[in-house]
Write an enzyme that holds these catalytic residues in place. Structure first.
Site, PDB file in Angstrom:
ATOM      1  N   SER A 125      -7.981   2.765   2.762  1.00  0.00           N
ATOM      2  CA  SER A 125      -6.746   1.982   2.755  1.00  0.00           C
ATOM      3  C   SER A 125      -5.503   2.840   2.887  1.00  0.00           C
ATOM      4  CB  SER A 125      -6.659   1.151   1.465  1.00  0.00           C
ATOM      5  OG  SER A 125      -7.745   0.266   1.366  1.00  0.00           O
ATOM      6  N   HIS A 176      -1.870   2.773  -1.275  1.00  0.00           N
ATOM      7  CA  HIS A 176      -1.252   1.885  -0.302  1.00  0.00           C
ATOM      8  C   HIS A 176       0.212   2.260  -0.071  1.00  0.00           C
ATOM      9  CE1 HIS A 176      -4.239  -1.740  -0.618  1.00  0.00           C
ATOM     10  NE2 HIS A 176      -4.855  -0.566  -0.542  1.00  0.00           N
TER      11      HIS A 176
END
Length: 248
Positions: A125, A176
């Site tokens: 991610s 993230h």
């Protein structure tokens, strides 16, 4: 930019890095879950802050390629296949893989510094958000490199992605955020001399593809409408997959 219409063969020829990364995701996922020594791969590949503090620095890299659950690997691999090709075509394979790994490593370093020593994590991610950060920089500062519809898709995906990041548990929020920030921050270094995606020549085209089509302008308008519809369908699929990944 984000709608794939190639065959598997032409996709593999045009985007070798994306194809390789997707294959690594799936192979390592299958190995970890179904094949001998899978537990060993997970044990030595997981991002574990205490182990990094003790000198196991490879754990800043290996989590980028590992996923434990089916929904997690499908979600990240699908995102990579949708959003990675345009960046690979614009940057070239070598620059793209350097950019991808660098943003993923920065995201993992931030996780190591800011999370407690007992924190562990897996997943691509951080690097994928790095690619989205790359596009975010283009939307804000290099509008000449991206069409308006693609820019709107990027902004929409980012808004929903950030909402999901903070709305669900068991997500590496720092990866993230720092993947996104690092992608936008280093994008100018990689964009020197880069041409817009639509000006890139494909490395391979299907033999049956016509060289000239007198109705190409009408078809292009219809294709544009279709691309927008497919983009929203893909977005809905991403949301559904993301929700399922948090429930199971």
């Amino acid at each position: 930019m984000f709608i794939r219409h190639e065959s598997f063969y032409s996709f593999r020829k045009n985007y070798p890095v994306i194809t390789t990364l997707a294959a690594i995701h799936l192979i390592l996922f299958a190995w970890m879950n179904f094949l001998p020594f899978g537990g060993w791969i997970q044990y030595f590949g997981v991002g574990f802050n205490l182990a990094v503090a003790n000198g196991e620095y490879w754990r800043l890299v290996t989590p980028i390629f590992l996923h434990l659950s089916l929904t997690h690997v499908v979600f990240n691999t699908f995102s990579l296949v949708i959003f990675g090709p345009a960046a690979e075509k614009m940057l070239g394979s070598v620059k793209f893989i350097i950019f991808y790994l660098l943003t993923g490593i920065i995201a993992n370093i931030a996780t190591f510094i800011l999370e407690p020593l007992n924190y562990s994590h897996l997943g691509a991610s951080g690097a994928i958000y790095g690619v989205l950060g790359f596009y975010l920089y283009i939307v804000i500062n290099r509008k000449d490199l991206m069409d308006r519809n693609s820019g709107q898709i990027v902004v929409t995906i980012l808004i929903i992605g950030l909402i999901m990041t903070f709305a669900y548990s068991n997500i590496n929020i720092l990866a993230h955020l720092f993947g996104l920030i690092s992608g936008a921050a280093i994008a100018p270094l990689f964009l020197v001399g880069v041409k817009p995606y639509y000006m890139q020549r494909a490395a391979y085209t299907e033999p049956s593809e016509p060289v000239f089509n007198p109705n190409r302008w009408q078809q292009r308008a219809k294709k544009k409408q279709l691309m927008v519809r497919i983009a929203w369908i893909a977005l809905a699929a991403l949301i559904i997959i993301g929700i399922l990944s948090r429930l199971f």
